[in-house]
Scaffold this active site. Structure first.
Site, PDB file in Angstrom:
ATOM      1  N   LEU A 145     -15.730  24.515 107.570  1.00  0.00           N
ATOM      2  CA  LEU A 145     -14.885  25.374 108.391  1.00  0.00           C
ATOM      3  C   LEU A 145     -14.778  26.778 107.805  1.00  0.00           C
ATOM      4  O   LEU A 145     -14.706  26.943 106.586  1.00  0.00           O
ATOM      5  CB  LEU A 145     -13.495  24.731 108.455  1.00  0.00           C
ATOM      6  CG  LEU A 145     -12.413  25.501 109.187  1.00  0.00           C
ATOM      7  CD1 LEU A 145     -11.598  24.540 110.008  1.00  0.00           C
ATOM      8  CD2 LEU A 145     -11.542  26.254 108.220  1.00  0.00           C
ATOM      9  N   HIS A 146     -14.781  27.771 108.676  1.00  0.00           N
ATOM     10  CA  HIS A 146     -14.573  29.156 108.248  1.00  0.00           C
ATOM     11  C   HIS A 146     -14.003  29.960 109.414  1.00  0.00           C
ATOM     12  O   HIS A 146     -14.409  29.806 110.547  1.00  0.00           O
ATOM     13  CB  HIS A 146     -15.858  29.790 107.705  1.00  0.00           C
ATOM     14  CG  HIS A 146     -17.053  29.627 108.594  1.00  0.00           C
ATOM     15  ND1 HIS A 146     -17.746  28.427 108.707  1.00  0.00           N
ATOM     16  CD2 HIS A 146     -17.670  30.496 109.412  1.00  0.00           C
ATOM     17  CE1 HIS A 146     -18.750  28.580 109.549  1.00  0.00           C
ATOM     18  NE2 HIS A 146     -18.727  29.828 110.007  1.00  0.00           N
TER      19      HIS A 146
END
Length: 186
Positions: A145-146
């Site tokens: 995730l980012h």
């Protein structure tokens, strides 16, 4: 009863650059990214993940702007725009619903601080913020995730990438990282 005529399929090669009601935008420069250049062979292998390996490197080399307790801020190696930052948890986790409360809080706080720092240093007119959850949603590295923090300026979306196959970034990533890191509050 007569048969319906066969539908015709137009050859789209002649449409590049021709305006019509759908206003197509051709971006061939993105094919290296779309094709998976620099992506891990096994997205679930944290050892191959660029977001897992970056914190093990020097901040300048990895383009890390700030390290928090459970998350960090890094410049995007394939930026949509100058100053494009990513806020990543240190932990290799794909889905927003899998974040701990501490990770949710710090990703949010770092996103807010990133916006403040970018405003101070680069004076954008606005931002695009977002997370692409899953490969089908556009996540280049779906397994980690980012949060994207993309500064925007009036007129920054021009046709240079389409016509000249060039993206104009007026400042080096290393210089951007240094300015943002210096401006980051202690």
């Amino acid at each position: 009863m007569s048969e319906a005529p066969e539908p015709s399929v137009e050859d789209a090669r002649g449409f590049a650059g021709v305006p019509d009601s759908t206003q197509r935008l051709w971006t061939p420069h993105r094919m290296a990214y779309i094709g998976g250049q620099d992506k891990p062979d096994d997205p679930d292998d944290a050892e191959q993940c660029p977001f897992c390996s970056a914190p093990g490197r020097d901040d300048e080399d990895a383009l890390i702007v700030h390290r928090g307790e459970v998350a960090y801020v890094i410049l995007n190696l394939y930026p949509y725009n100058t100053g494009h930052l990513l806020v990543c948890p240190f932990r290799h986790v794909a889905d927003y619903t899998e974040l701990t409360e501490a990770e949710v809080a710090e990703v949010a706080a770092l996103t807010r601080t990133a916006m403040r720092v970018v405003r101070e240093v680069s004076s954008p007119a606005g931002f695009n913020l977002g997370m692409n959850q899953g490969e089908v949603a556009g996540a280049g590295i779906a397994a980690h995730l980012h949060q994207h923090v993309v500064p925007r300026w009036m007129g920054d979306a021009n046709f240079l990438p389409v016509v000249g196959r060039t993206k104009a970034l007026p400042i080096l990533l290393a210089d951007t990282r240094a300015m943002y890191a210096e401006a980051w509050p202690a």
